[in-house]
Design a protein around this motif. Structure first.
Motif, PDB file in Angstrom:
ATOM      1  N   ALA A  10       0.831  -1.185   0.033  1.00  0.00           N
ATOM      2  CA  ALA A  10       0.023  -0.081   0.036  1.00  0.00           C
ATOM      3  C   ALA A  10       0.814   0.965   0.062  1.00  0.00           C
ATOM      4  CB  ALA A  10      -1.083  -0.145   1.276  1.00  0.00           C
ATOM      5  N   TYR A  11       0.608   2.259  -0.784  1.00  0.00           N
ATOM      6  CA  TYR A  11       1.136   3.418  -1.050  1.00  0.00           C
ATOM      7  C   TYR A  11       0.422   4.843  -0.707  1.00  0.00           C
ATOM      8  CZ  TYR A  11       3.897   0.465  -4.288  1.00  0.00           C
ATOM      9  OH  TYR A  11       4.779  -0.536  -5.003  1.00  0.00           O
ATOM     10  N   LEU A  12       1.024   5.481  -0.169  1.00  0.00           N
ATOM     11  CA  LEU A  12       0.308   6.835   0.179  1.00  0.00           C
ATOM     12  C   LEU A  12       1.431   7.786  -0.492  1.00  0.00           C
ATOM     13  CD1 LEU A  12      -1.167   9.176   1.363  1.00  0.00           C
ATOM     14  CD2 LEU A  12       0.135   9.107   3.282  1.00  0.00           C
ATOM     15  N   VAL A  13       0.819   8.504  -1.559  1.00  0.00           N
ATOM     16  CA  VAL A  13       1.649   9.292  -2.510  1.00  0.00           C
ATOM     17  C   VAL A  13       1.771  10.757  -1.843  1.00  0.00           C
ATOM     18  CG1 VAL A  13       2.069  10.261  -4.772  1.00  0.00           C
ATOM     19  CG2 VAL A  13       0.884   7.905  -4.441  1.00  0.00           C
ATOM     20  N   THR A  14       2.909  11.201  -1.576  1.00  0.00           N
ATOM     21  CA  THR A  14       3.128  12.792  -0.917  1.00  0.00           C
ATOM     22  C   THR A  14       3.851  13.563  -1.888  1.00  0.00           C
ATOM     23  OG1 THR A  14       4.939  11.913   0.538  1.00  0.00           O
ATOM     24  CG2 THR A  14       2.650  11.886   1.503  1.00  0.00           C
ATOM     25  N   ASP A  15       4.447  12.715  -2.914  1.00  0.00           N
ATOM     26  CA  ASP A  15       5.552  13.566  -3.966  1.00  0.00           C
ATOM     27  C   ASP A  15       4.899  13.457  -5.050  1.00  0.00           C
ATOM     28  OD1 ASP A  15       7.504  14.509  -5.259  1.00  0.00           O
ATOM     29  OD2 ASP A  15       9.097  13.591  -4.242  1.00  0.00           O
ATOM     30  N   PRO A  16       4.361  14.341  -5.823  1.00  0.00           N
ATOM     31  CA  PRO A  16       3.688  14.066  -7.269  1.00  0.00           C
ATOM     32  C   PRO A  16       4.721  13.544  -8.151  1.00  0.00           C
ATOM     33  CG  PRO A  16       3.930  16.437  -6.563  1.00  0.00           C
ATOM     34  CD  PRO A  16       4.080  15.655  -5.546  1.00  0.00           C
ATOM     35  N   SER A  17       6.204  13.949  -8.084  1.00  0.00           N
ATOM     36  CA  SER A  17       6.933  13.253  -8.909  1.00  0.00           C
ATOM     37  C   SER A  17       7.167  11.676  -9.055  1.00  0.00           C
ATOM     38  CB  SER A  17       8.387  14.382  -8.781  1.00  0.00           C
ATOM     39  OG  SER A  17       8.869  13.866  -7.383  1.00  0.00           O
ATOM     40  N   ARG A  18       7.173  11.587  -7.660  1.00  0.00           N
ATOM     41  CA  ARG A  18       7.261   9.971  -7.627  1.00  0.00           C
ATOM     42  C   ARG A  18       6.072   9.241  -8.117  1.00  0.00           C
ATOM     43  NH1 ARG A  18       8.218   7.034  -2.917  1.00  0.00           N
ATOM     44  NH2 ARG A  18       9.087   5.600  -4.597  1.00  0.00           N
ATOM     45  N   PHE A  19       4.834   9.929  -8.545  1.00  0.00           N
ATOM     46  CA  PHE A  19       3.783   9.027  -8.830  1.00  0.00           C
ATOM     47  C   PHE A  19       3.944   8.121 -10.295  1.00  0.00           C
ATOM     48  CE2 PHE A  19      -0.366   8.578 -10.983  1.00  0.00           C
ATOM     49  CZ  PHE A  19      -0.784   7.982 -10.165  1.00  0.00           C
ATOM     50  N   PRO A  20       4.408   8.410 -11.166  1.00  0.00           N
ATOM     51  CA  PRO A  20       4.734   7.542 -12.387  1.00  0.00           C
ATOM     52  C   PRO A  20       5.560   6.291 -11.848  1.00  0.00           C
ATOM     53  CG  PRO A  20       5.259   9.872 -13.028  1.00  0.00           C
ATOM     54  CD  PRO A  20       4.953  10.028 -11.453  1.00  0.00           C
ATOM     55  N   GLU A  21       6.537   6.568 -10.955  1.00  0.00           N
ATOM     56  CA  GLU A  21       7.054   5.349 -10.448  1.00  0.00           C
ATOM     57  C   GLU A  21       6.570   4.515  -9.628  1.00  0.00           C
ATOM     58  OE1 GLU A  21      11.073   4.435  -7.304  1.00  0.00           O
ATOM     59  OE2 GLU A  21      10.679   6.414  -8.051  1.00  0.00           O
ATOM     60  N   ILE A  22       5.682   4.967  -8.837  1.00  0.00           N
ATOM     61  CA  ILE A  22       4.753   4.122  -7.951  1.00  0.00           C
ATOM     62  C   ILE A  22       3.806   3.505  -8.713  1.00  0.00           C
ATOM     63  CG2 ILE A  22       3.073   4.506  -5.985  1.00  0.00           C
ATOM     64  CD1 ILE A  22       4.663   6.703  -4.707  1.00  0.00           C
ATOM     65  N   LEU A  23       3.160   4.234  -9.593  1.00  0.00           N
ATOM     66  CA  LEU A  23       2.101   3.621 -10.275  1.00  0.00           C
ATOM     67  C   LEU A  23       2.519   2.278 -11.146  1.00  0.00           C
ATOM     68  CD1 LEU A  23      -0.757   3.735 -11.161  1.00  0.00           C
ATOM     69  CD2 LEU A  23      -0.476   5.190 -13.025  1.00  0.00           C
ATOM     70  N   GLU A  24       3.629   2.569 -11.902  1.00  0.00           N
ATOM     71  CA  GLU A  24       4.371   1.260 -12.609  1.00  0.00           C
ATOM     72  C   GLU A  24       4.710   0.173 -11.845  1.00  0.00           C
ATOM     73  OE1 GLU A  24       5.225  -0.312 -15.865  1.00  0.00           O
ATOM     74  OE2 GLU A  24       5.206   1.748 -16.182  1.00  0.00           O
ATOM     75  N   GLU A  25       5.275   0.543 -10.623  1.00  0.00           N
ATOM     76  CA  GLU A  25       5.745  -0.551  -9.511  1.00  0.00           C
ATOM     77  C   GLU A  25       4.340  -1.183  -9.105  1.00  0.00           C
ATOM     78  OE1 GLU A  25       8.841  -0.125  -6.633  1.00  0.00           O
ATOM     79  OE2 GLU A  25       7.244   0.128  -5.303  1.00  0.00           O
ATOM     80  N   ALA A  26       3.288  -0.356  -8.817  1.00  0.00           N
ATOM     81  CA  ALA A  26       2.062  -1.037  -8.125  1.00  0.00           C
ATOM     82  C   ALA A  26       1.404  -1.891  -9.204  1.00  0.00           C
ATOM     83  CB  ALA A  26       1.172   0.112  -7.604  1.00  0.00           C
ATOM     84  N   PHE A  27       1.546  -1.365 -10.580  1.00  0.00           N
ATOM     85  CA  PHE A  27       0.913  -2.230 -11.423  1.00  0.00           C
ATOM     86  C   PHE A  27       1.594  -3.622 -11.888  1.00  0.00           C
ATOM     87  CE2 PHE A  27      -0.824  -3.200 -15.783  1.00  0.00           C
ATOM     88  CZ  PHE A  27      -2.029  -2.480 -15.779  1.00  0.00           C
TER      89      PHE A  27
END
Length: 568
Positions: A129-146
Motif C-alpha cells: 500500500a502506498y500513500l503518495v506525498t510527492d507528485p514527482s514519484r507517482f509515475p514510478e509508484i504507479l508502474e511499480e504497483a501495476f
C-alpha cells in the motif's frame, strides 16, 4: 514538445496505455480530480452502487482475464466499504489495483471530514500500500504497483492519493513516449528447480505405493501439465474448491473435491495415501480438516509460488518455491526417463472408492445438472457463499477451470452478483450464471441497478430456503438444534424486487420440472429465477469442525464409521 500533466491525468493515461477498457468505481469529493481526467479519456467507467460492488466488479474482470484491473473509490467510508472486496482478492490471489482518494496532505492527521488512516487499515490485506506525498514519484509508484499486482503470487495493491497531489503537476512530461504503450510485467526471476530437487521428487515417487495429487487454485495456470502428470504416470487426484475444473468428473483418476464438503472418496483417499503431491495449495483448514490427522502417514512434496505457504500449516518432506509450471516441466522430463508406474493395487482401490462412495442423486443435484445441460461449456459459473455454493461445487460438471469463479479463502457473501457483472463486461457474448442465496443476494442487492444499466447477459438463480442455510445446518448438527439468528422471519417478494430493477423474473419450486431452462438461457439479457428449496435440505458430506476429513457425515444423524465400514 514538453509540457506538464497532472497526477490525475497521468493516472488515466497510464491505464489507457495498458489497454484497460473498463474502470469500475464510485466517486466522492476526494477522488474527483481523477474522475475529471476520466471524463476526457477513452476509458469506460462502470458506476457501481457501492464501493464493495466496485471492487467485486473489478475482481470479475481480473479473474477471467488474468490482467490487472483498477478501480476508483473516495476516502473514508469509500475506503472502509471497499475493504471486504480487497481482502477477498488478497486471499484468492486476484490482481486488482485500488486507487483511493484521500484528504489533502495538509489535513492528514487532523480527523478531517471523510479521513481515514488508509495505509494502516489496508496493509494486512494488500501486497503493498502506498500513500503518495510527492507528485514527482507517482509515475514510478504507479508502474511499480501495476507490476506488483501480477508479480509472483497475484494480489491487490493499494494507492492512496491525497486530493492536492491529484491536482499537482508532473513536470517535463513528454506527450509522446513518456507512458509506455506496452507493458512487460516484472517476473520473479527464480532459478529452475535443481537437479537434486528433481531427483529427490522422483525418488519419493518411486518409493511410494499410494500417490495422490492435491491441487488448488495455484495449479490452474498449469492445468495441462497437471493433467499430463496424472494421466501419464497414473496418479489419482483430489481438488480444493478453487481447483475445480482442472479435471473433468469423467476422468477415472479424479476423485472430486476434498475437505469439509468434499466427496467421501476424496477424503478416504487422503487418509490412505503415502505420498501427497501438493501443487498450488496452501493447506487451508476447510480442505485439510484436523491437520494432525491430515495425510498422517504420507510424505509430502509441496510446490507453491508463495514461499510463505511452504511449511506454514504442514511440515513437508520436499518443497520448491517458484512457478509450478517450471517444476512440472523439469519433473515430467525426468519421470519420462526414470519412472514407470507400479501402483495397480492403489488404482483398484481408487476405482472402488469412486464406485462405493458415490453420492446418491437428489433434487438439488438434478437442479444443478439441468442448468448445466442447458448452457454451453463456454459459460461462466459464479456463486455467492453458503449451501448453494457447496451444492454447485459438488454437482456442476465443470469442464474448464477458468469457468468456475467463487469466493474461496474469504468466503464472502455478496460476491456473486457484482463479480458476475465484471465477468460479463470482460467477456461480451458469454452466458454468465450466478447462483446465490436468500442471505447472499441481500448483501449487494443494489448492484442489480448496475446489471440492468449495462443490460448484461447474467442469469441469477436465487436458492431460497428462508434461512442462512449453513448456519442453520450447523446449529442442527452441532448445537442440539438450537436456532439463533439463522431464520429470516421476513423476506421481500424477490420477484417483484427484481422486476422493480427492470429484470425479468420467475419462480419455481425444487420439486418442479426443470425442462424450461433452455428457453430461459436463450434470452441475451439479465434474468432472475427464484428456486424455493425446503429448509431441511442440507449439504453433505459434512466434516465437523476439528475432525479429520475421513470423519464425515453423509446425512443428519449418520455415523461416519458405519458408512466407511459398509464401503469396505
Amino acid at each position: 514538445m514538453q509540457t506538464s500533466i497532472t497526477v490525475s491525468e497521468y493516472c488515466i493515461r497510464f491505464f489507457e496505455s495498458k489497454g484497460i477498457r473498463f474502470l469500475p468505481g464510485l466517486p466522492g469529493g476526494t477522488i474527483l480530480p481523477v474522475y475529471d481526467a476520466l471524463a476526457k479519456s477513452s476509458l469506460t467507467h462502470v458506476l457501481a452502487r457501492h464501493e464493495q460492488g466496485a471492487g467485486f466488479i473489478a475482481q470479475g474482470i481480473a479473474r477471467t482475464t488474468g490482467e490487472v484491473t483498477p478501480f476508483l473509490i473516495s476516502s473514508g467510508p469509500g475506503v472502509s466499504n471497499a475493504i471486504t472486496a480487497v481482502a477477498d482478492a488478497f486471499r484468492d490471489s486476484v490482481p486488482i489495483l485500488v486507487i483511493s482518494g484521500q484528504v489533502p496532505t495538509w489535513l492528514i492527521g487532523t480527523d478531517a471530514f471523510q479521513e481515514l488512516d488508509t495505509l494502516s487499515i489496508v496493509r494486512s490485506i494488500t501486497k503493498r500500500a502506498y500513500l503518495v506525498t510527492d507528485p514527482s514519484r507517482f509515475p514510478e509508484i504507479l508502474e511499480e504497483a501495476f507490476s506488483l499486482c501480477k508479480e509472483g503470487r497475484p494480489g491487490p495493491v493499494w494507492i492512496d492519493l491525497p486530493k492536492d497531489i491529484q491536482n499537482s503537476l508532473i513536470g517535463d512530461f513528454k506527450e509522446k513516449g513518456s507512458i509506455p504503450n506496452e507493458h512487460e510485467d516484472k517476473k520473479i526471476l527464480s532459478e529452475d528447480p535443481s537437479r537434486e530437487l528433481i531427483d529427490g521428487a522422483t525418488e519419493l515417487l518411486k518409493n511410494s505405493n499410494k500417490q495422490l495429487l492435491y491441487i488448488g487454485g495455484g495449479a490452474v495456470k498449469s492445468e495441462r501439465l497437471i493433467r499430463k502428470i496424472s494421466d501419464q504416470f497414473r496418479i489419482p487426484v483430489v481438488s480444493t474448491l478453487m481447483g475445480l475444473g482442472i479435471f473433468s468428473e469423467e476422468d477415472e483418476l479424479y476423485l472430486g473435491m476434498m475437505g469439509m464438503h468434499g466427496t467421501a472418496a476424496a477424503n478416504e483417499a487422503l487418509r490412505d495415501c503415502d505420498l501427497l503431491l501438493a501443487f498450488g495449495v496452501r493447506f487451508d483448514d476447510r480442505a485439510t480438516g484436523n491437520l494432525e490427522s491430515f495425510c498422517k502417514n504420507a510424505k509430502v512434496i509441496h510446490v507453491d509460488i508463495d514461499k510463505r505457504e511452504i511449511n506454514k500449516n504442514r511440515k513437508v518432506d520436499l518443497s520448491w518455491n517458484g512457478e509450478l509450471s517450471s517444476f512440472l516441466f523439469a519433473w515430467i522430463s525426468d519421470l519420462e526417463t526414470n519412472y514407470e508406474a507400479s501402483n495397480k493395487d492403489w488404482l483398484s482401490e481408487i476405482s472402488r472408492l469412486k464406485s462405493n462412495l458415490a453420492p446418491p442423486p437428489n433434487k438439488i443435484h438434478s437442479l444443478v445438472r439441468s442448468v448445466a445441460s442447458s448452457i454451453n461449456e463456454d459459460a461462466f459459473i459464479l456463486t455467492d457463499v453458503g449451501q448453494h455454493q457447496m451444492w454447485v461445487a459438488q454437482s456442476y460438471p465443470f469442464q474448464k477451470p477458468n469457468s468456475w469463479i467463487t469466493s474461496g479463502g474469504q468466503g464472502t457473501m455478496g460476491f456473486g452478483l457484482p463479480a458476475s457483472i465484471g465477468v460479463a463486461l470482460a467477456n461480451p457474448g458469454a452466458t454468465v450464471l450466478c447462483f446465490t442465496g436468500d442471505g447472499s443476494i441481500m448483501m449487494n442487492l443494489q448492484e442489480l441497478s448496475t446489471l440492468k444499466e449495462w443490460n448484461l447477459n447474467v442469469k441469477i438463480i436465487l436458492v431460497n430456503n428462508g434461512h442462512l442455510g449453513l448456519v442453520r445446518q450447523q446449529q442442527e448438527l452441532f448445537y442440539e438444534n438450537r436456532k439463533s439468528g439463522s431464520k429470516f422471519e421476513f423476506q421481500p417478494d424477490f420477484l417483484r424486487l427484481a422486476e422493480s430493477f427492470g429484470i425479468e423474473s420467475a419462480k419455481i419450486h425444487l420439486k418442479d420440472n426443470f425442462v424450461f431452462f433452455s428457453d430461459w438461457f436463450s434470452k441475451k439479457a439479465p434474468s432472475f429465477l427464484e428456486v424455493i428449496v425446503p429448509e431441511e435440505e442440507g449439504v453433505y458430506p459434512f466434516v465437523p469442525a476439528g475432525k479429520a476429513n475421513h470423519e464425515y457425515l453423509l446425512a443428519a444423524g449418520t455415523n461416519w464409521k458405519d458408512v466407511v465400514e459398509k464401503s469396505h
